[in-house]
Design an enzyme around this catalytic site. Structure first.
Site, PDB file in Angstrom:
ATOM      1  CE  LYS A  28     -22.600  13.959  59.405  1.00 25.03           C
ATOM      2  NZ  LYS A  28     -23.010  15.327  59.000  1.00 25.03           N
ATOM      3  N   GLY A 107     -17.504  19.523  55.152  1.00 23.54           N
ATOM      4  CA  GLY A 107     -17.750  20.962  55.116  1.00 23.54           C
ATOM      5  C   GLY A 107     -18.517  21.446  53.901  1.00 23.54           C
ATOM      6  CG  HIS A 483      11.761  16.810  26.943  1.00 24.03           C
ATOM      7  ND1 HIS A 483      12.643  17.515  27.732  1.00 24.03           N
ATOM      8  CD2 HIS A 483      12.423  15.745  26.484  1.00 24.03           C
ATOM      9  CE1 HIS A 483      13.799  16.895  27.722  1.00 24.03           C
ATOM     10  NE2 HIS A 483      13.712  15.825  26.965  1.00 24.03           N
ATOM     11  NE  ARG A 591      10.901   6.715  25.731  1.00 26.42           N
ATOM     12  CZ  ARG A 591      10.726   6.591  27.050  1.00 26.42           C
ATOM     13  NH1 ARG A 591      11.769   6.397  27.846  1.00 26.42           N
ATOM     14  NH2 ARG A 591       9.525   6.675  27.568  1.00 26.42           N
ATOM     15  NE  ARG A 650      10.988   3.770  20.700  1.00 28.96           N
ATOM     16  CZ  ARG A 650      10.352   4.817  21.220  1.00 28.96           C
ATOM     17  NH1 ARG A 650       9.032   4.800  21.355  1.00 28.96           N
ATOM     18  NH2 ARG A 650      11.025   5.864  21.626  1.00 28.96           N
ATOM     19  CD  GLU A 778       4.397   3.834  18.291  1.00 25.99           C
ATOM     20  OE1 GLU A 778       4.439   4.726  19.139  1.00 25.99           O
ATOM     21  OE2 GLU A 778       5.419   3.251  17.874  1.00 25.99           O
ATOM     22  N   GLY A 799       1.949   1.538  22.465  1.00 21.56           N
ATOM     23  CA  GLY A 799       2.547   2.841  22.731  1.00 21.56           C
ATOM     24  C   GLY A 799       1.402   3.822  22.855  1.00 21.56           C
ATOM     25  CB  THR A 800      -1.069   4.240  25.557  1.00 24.87           C
ATOM     26  OG1 THR A 800      -0.078   4.158  26.578  1.00 24.87           O
ATOM     27  CG2 THR A 800      -1.757   2.905  25.399  1.00 24.87           C
ATOM     28  CG  ASP A 802       3.430   8.248  19.058  1.00 24.48           C
ATOM     29  OD1 ASP A 802       3.196   9.389  18.610  1.00 24.48           O
ATOM     30  OD2 ASP A 802       4.561   7.845  19.334  1.00 24.48           O
TER      31      ASP A 802
HETATM   32  P1  ADP Z   1     -20.353  17.800  59.343  1.00 22.90           P
HETATM   33  O1  ADP Z   1     -20.891  16.786  58.408  1.00 22.90           O
HETATM   34  O2  ADP Z   1     -19.987  19.071  58.689  1.00 22.90           O
HETATM   35  O3  ADP Z   1     -19.282  17.237  60.213  1.00 22.90           O
HETATM   36  P2  ADP Z   1     -22.202  17.362  61.470  1.00 22.90           P
HETATM   37  O4  ADP Z   1     -23.561  16.939  61.100  1.00 22.90           O
HETATM   38  O5  ADP Z   1     -21.286  16.302  61.929  1.00 22.90           O
HETATM   39  O6  ADP Z   1     -21.566  18.194  60.290  1.00 22.90           O
HETATM   40  O7  ADP Z   1     -22.345  18.446  62.593  1.00 22.90           O
HETATM   41  C1  ADP Z   1     -21.279  19.233  63.003  1.00 22.90           C
HETATM   42  C2  ADP Z   1     -21.135  19.165  64.515  1.00 22.90           C
HETATM   43  O8  ADP Z   1     -22.314  19.550  65.181  1.00 22.90           O
HETATM   44  C3  ADP Z   1     -20.852  17.790  65.042  1.00 22.90           C
HETATM   45  O9  ADP Z   1     -19.500  17.508  64.983  1.00 22.90           O
HETATM   46  C4  ADP Z   1     -21.325  17.855  66.454  1.00 22.90           C
HETATM   47  O10 ADP Z   1     -20.315  18.361  67.279  1.00 22.90           O
HETATM   48  C5  ADP Z   1     -22.449  18.842  66.382  1.00 22.90           C
HETATM   49  N1  ADP Z   1     -23.724  18.141  66.437  1.00 22.90           N
HETATM   50  C6  ADP Z   1     -24.452  17.671  65.416  1.00 22.90           C
HETATM   51  N2  ADP Z   1     -25.560  17.035  65.855  1.00 22.90           N
HETATM   52  C7  ADP Z   1     -25.519  17.130  67.208  1.00 22.90           C
HETATM   53  C8  ADP Z   1     -26.366  16.658  68.242  1.00 22.90           C
HETATM   54  N3  ADP Z   1     -27.482  15.980  68.004  1.00 22.90           N
HETATM   55  N4  ADP Z   1     -26.002  16.950  69.515  1.00 22.90           N
HETATM   56  C9  ADP Z   1     -24.879  17.630  69.764  1.00 22.90           C
HETATM   57  N5  ADP Z   1     -24.049  18.086  68.848  1.00 22.90           N
HETATM   58  C10 ADP Z   1     -24.350  17.840  67.559  1.00 22.90           C
HETATM   59 MG    MG Z   2       5.734   6.356  19.902  1.00 26.27          MG
HETATM   60 MG    MG Z   3     -19.285  15.801  61.480  1.00 24.30          MG
END
Ligand code: ADP
Ligand code: MG
Ligand code: MG
Length: 908
Positions: A28, A107, A483, A591, A650, A778, A799-800, A802
């Site tokens: 980022k 997330g 199998h 085989r 084989r 093998e 023959g990885t 065996d």
């Molecule tokens: P993630 O890594 O989970 O995406 P972010 O750091 O991107 O988290 O933040 C999530 C959201 O918060 C961003 O998508 C943006 O919409 C909002 N955000 C983050 N920083 C700012 C900022 N300086 N001004 C406005 N919105 C922001």
């Molecule tokens: Mg074999």
């Molecule tokens: Mg983001």
């Protein structure tokens, strides 16, 4: 003055960082800097390096003492650019505190917005914006996020499910809306938001036992620490384990001036992809929301609006697009899309915010995509001149190629259901059909025109017909090389194995799912996602991964850069032709025993059994003579299908007792044919019993005891070859001896080869038949003695399966009981039957190649284990100097791509 630079500023088209500084600034931070350098509108700010994260943990969860001085210096620069001041009573600057690792961890870590709102700054902020609703909305958002991220999570508190502070505050908000009869957050008035903020603070004090900090500086320092702490949050740690991301990468913290999408109807926030990430179409694709902030778009609180016509679908078609509502700003965004793609040479995923008509860029990163999209985009970008051929080859993840060759679950339909049980993803693609519990039923139902899912405790060779007939295969037991898995992958059939929660009762034709009250009965509809290992009840819509001309074009480029050969493991002319159409350059493993399983195997199997249960040489020769035409026909057809390309045959490998008939009826039939009684048959069968057949009388050992068996197969190879030559064909047979551990075994067998060779030459009146003679490696002893083995062997094929089994001492049919524990508990990083164990087994392979080539510099070396189609193993094979890899037909394109990528990355 500290020597290390810990903080990198960006803003006003300048930046101390760059896109290629992801290791230090996180994805980022590095891309925010890059966007500034590209002249894009990015709110100013600064990024604290990932090194500081490591310092923070080394110093027992404290920030390095010099850090905050550097932070306030950087803040000064930010304030100058933004013409505002952090914590200022009249003209307050607010900031966000954002996490960002080297690789995107969506997330998994935390971000806090609106930092800097407190009793000292709010009055001035109200006056400046003249928008009380916006101010109090921002304040209540800050309180909610801060309490959750900084005060609770980062503090290590682990509230019970549903008892977290975020949840309590959300409940309060919902309660309030209900009381007032509001449907949406946007209906809450300024005064009410102010009131709610005060209520929130009381709940925080009550629940967490400390007050929400009413000081801008304290808020920021808390925010920075919380982001560092989120690196070691539960979610983030387990994500790193799955993705193999090292703990010491650390996260960076980007502190950035806030811009506001929640200032009214001329403000908005949105996310977009510069091209369609599902199809790869070169169309701008995204969603946006008016008067909203941050995560509102992805949080699903409101249905987001489409960015443009291209993004309209059933759910949002009634909502106005950004193109319609804010055409000028939309055009600006389209221009930015162009600038970004030109600079990054890739499809990007972007986040933006519009504050009172002004557009700001908040994030960009290379976007995730499906396999289809990856391929389509790469080819289009090549034609646009955006990337070169090598980049095209590197753009597609070999594992994703699978998607292009099999039908798959429609991702949208799949997102709406959840799996009832999970197993190992053994065979790719998806299938849906009615459940049957026996192979016979599978065949019978399929004949009636039903699509069936064959559900078995585990499969054995006798199920092959049923497996062929089934649309998908599901087993309760077995690993990735069981199998069922091997067979399914070979056919490119959808298959899930080792779904341990299934309790199969074949007699009653039911399967209970442990831990639930679901019982699967015959005829019930199931859908399998063999790429993920997910089992769904009912039908989930499938999608055809259609024939794609771009795929062919792509593979042509791939082969241009590939140096290592790719062959296939195949035993039938059909599989051989299929593999050829996928680009196989020969057969690396045929085989011989395959002809005794499945369709048309009745007679050969009967004759083989007759041979096995013969009590003396002449009986055995008699049976072998009868068997001969079948063996020859099989070999000849395959050589013909692979005309012009090598086929490695084989010699018979499995322990004979595997073929001893168990049923009384079959035993009787055999007894009659051999002219002996049933009891004798049973006795002869028992005599073949072994306590450890995988290490028993099998492979080359069969030919040592019964040379006539080898002789018959060798004769079939030579005679088919001469016959094909006489038919103006171009066969290239290779004879491969399995399970050897000493060159004397090879010498012994070679004598038989030479004798039969002379006989066949004489019979057909030819001087010469071109062929190669080699061995499978093998057994570890064969690796240790490879210099000697190469005196007789003209080629090695590892023959990885065996070799792994014998090196680890794991019986590969029994790993189901413990291997998942080894993986869960981090004792092994990966299943060595799926990807070559480079540390151990790899060392043996390398030694073997080196020793073999010391004796015979032109020694051809290949691999024919299941790992031959695994991209990491292919890369290892390339680096180790192997001549070719061989894998099941459907994996051939994957191996070709992985080999080409290895050449580009590691070739000289
Ligand atoms: P993630 O890594 O989970 O995406 P972010 O750091 O991107 O988290 O933040 C999530 C959201 O918060 C961003 O998508 C943006 O919409 C909002 N955000 C983050 N920083 C700012 C900022 N300086 N001004 C406005 N919105 C922001
Ligand atoms: Mg074999
Ligand atoms: Mg983001």
């Amino acid at each position: 003055m500290s020597q290390v630079k810990r903080v990198y500023t960006f803003g006003n088209k300048k930046a101390e960082g760059r896109a290629d500084m992801k290791n230090l600034l996180g994805g980022k931070g590095a891309n925010l800097a890059e966007m500034c350098l590209l002249g894009l509108p990015v709110p100013a700010g600064f990024t604290i390096t990932t090194d500081v994260c490591n310092e923070y943990y080394k110093n027992n969860h404290t920030l390095p003492p010099e850090l905050m001085t550097e932070v306030w210096d950087a803040m000064k620069k930010t304030e100058e650019i933004m013409n505002m001041k952090f914590g200022d009573p009249e003209n307050a600057l607010l900031v966000s505190c954002r996490s960002g690792a080297r690789k995107s961890m969506p997330g998994m870590m935390d971000t806090v917005l609106n930092i800097g709102l407190c009793s000292a700054t709010i009055p001035g902020f109200l006056k400046k914006t003249n928008n009380p609703r916006f101010v109090w909305d921002s304040y209540r958002r800050l309180i909610m996020m801060y309490a959750d991220v900084v005060m609770e999570k980062a503090d290590g508190a682990e509230p019970a499910e549903g008892k977290g502070i975020r949840k309590l505050l959300d409940e309060k908000l919902d309660e309030f809306k209900k009381e007032k009869g509001y449907n949406s957050d946007t209906e809450i008035t300024a005064d009410e938001l102010k009131f709610l903020s005060e209520e929130f603070k009381k709940i925080i004090q009550r629940t967490l036992g400390k007050p929400f900090p009413d000081d801008a500086k304290e808020q920021l320092e808390g925010g920075i620490k919380a982001v560092f702490k989120s690196w070691n949050g539960k979610k983030a740690v387990s994500f790193r384990r799955i993705e193999g991301i090292p703990d010491d990468w650390g996260t960076a913290v980007s502190v950035q001036s806030m811009v506001f999408g929640n200032m009214g109807d001329s403000s908005a926030t949105g996310v977009a992809f510069t091209r369609n990430p599902a199809t790869g179409d070169n169309l701008f694709y995204g969603e946006w929301l008016v008067n909203a902030q941050g995560e509102d778009v992805v949080a699903g609180i409101r249905t987001p609006n489409p960015l443009n016509d291209e993004t309209k679908n059933e759910q949002n078609v009634h909502l106005h697009s950004m193109h319609e509502a804010m055409p000028k700003t939309y055009e600006e965004l389209v221009e930015i899309r162009e600038i970004l793609e030109k600079s990054f040479h890739d499809m990007l995923d972007i986040e933006f915010t519009i504050q009172e008509g002004s557009l700001y860029m908040l994030q960009c990163r290379v976007g995730k995509r499906t396999g289809t999209a990856a391929l389509n985009m790469a080819m289009e970008m090549l034609h646009e001149g955006l990337i070169d051929e090598k980049t095209v080859v590197l753009r597609v993840d070999p594992k994703q190629l699978d998607e292009l060759l099999h039908p798959i679950c429609n991702p949208e339909a799949e997102a709406r259901v959840s799996p009832v049980v999970k197993g190992l993803p053994a065979g790719p693609g998806a299938s849906t059909g009615k459940v049957v519990f026996t192979a016979e039923d599978a065949v019978a139902w399929q004949r009636k025109g039903e699509k069936v899912i064959l559900l078995r405790e585990e499969t054995n060779p006798e199920d092959v017909e049923g497996m062929r007939a089934a649309a998908g295969i599901l087993t309760a037991r077995g690993g990735m090389t069981s199998h069922a898995a091997l067979v399914a992958r070979g056919w490119g059939k959808c298959c899930i194995v080792g779904a341990g929660a299934l309790n199969v009762d074949s007699a009653r034709k039911t399967a209970r799912i442990a831990g639930s009250d679901i019982v699967i009965k015959e005829g019930d509809v199931l859908t399998l996602n063999g790429t993920k290992g997910n089992v769904y009840t009912g039908e989930v819509e499938l999608m055809d991964a259609t024939e794609n001309p771009k795929f062919q074009e792509f593979m042509t480029i791939v082969d241009k850069y590939r140096k290592m050969g790719v062959r296939t493991n195949a035993e039938t002319p059909e599989d051989a032709s299929l593999a050829r159409s996928f680009g196989a350059e020969g057969i690396g493993l045929f085989r011989t025993e395959h002809m005794f399983y499945g369709k048309g195997s009745e007679t050969p199997l009967f004759l083989l059994r007759k041979m096995i249960l013969s009590s003396n040489l002449s009986e055995r020769r008699g049976a072998l003579d009868e068997l001969y035409p079948y063996v020859k026909k099989d070999m000849k057809n395959t050589l013909e299908a692979m005309d012009g390309l090598p086929v490695t045959f084989r010699l018979l490998d499995p322990p004979l007792h595997e073929f001893v008939p168990q049923g009384a009826e079959k035993q009787e039939e055999l007894a009659k044919s051999l002219g002996i009684n049933k009891e004798d048959i049973a006795k002869r069968g028992e005599a073949l019993h072994e306590s450890n057949p995988m290490m028993g009388h099998r492979g080359v050992r069969l030919g040592i005891t019964f040379p006539e068996i080898s002789e018959m197969q060798i004769r079939a190879i030579f005679e088919s070859t001469v016959e094909l030559i006489n038919e103006a064909k171009d066969p290239h047979p290779e004879i491969m001896v399995p399970v050897t551990g000493d060159v004397a075994e090879l010498d012994f067998t070679r004598k038989i080869v030479d004798r039969v060779y002379a006989e066949v030459c004489k019979k057909f009146g030819v001087k010469e038949i071109e062929f190669k003679y080699g061995t499978m490696i093998e057994i570890p002893r064969a690796c240790l003695l490879s210099d000697r083995m190469a005196k007789t062997a003209q080629f090695f094929s590892f023959g990885t399966n065996d070799l792994t089994q014998m090196t680890f001492g794991y019986s590969r049919d029994d790993t189901g009981g413990f291997l998942h524990d080894y993986l869960d508990k981090n004792i092994l990083a990966a299943d060595p039957f799926q990807t070559i164990d480079q540390d151990g087994v790899g060392q043996l392979i390398k030694m073997s190649v080196d020793k073999g080539r010391a004796t015979r510099p032109d020694l051809k070396v290949g691999i024919c284990g299941e790992q031959g189609g695994d991209p990491a193993s292919v890369e290892f094979c390339f680096k180790t100097g192997l001549t070719y890899v061989s894998c099941s037909p459907f994996r051939v394109p994957i191996a070709r791509l992985a080999a080409a990528q290895s050449s580009i990355r590691f070739g000289k």
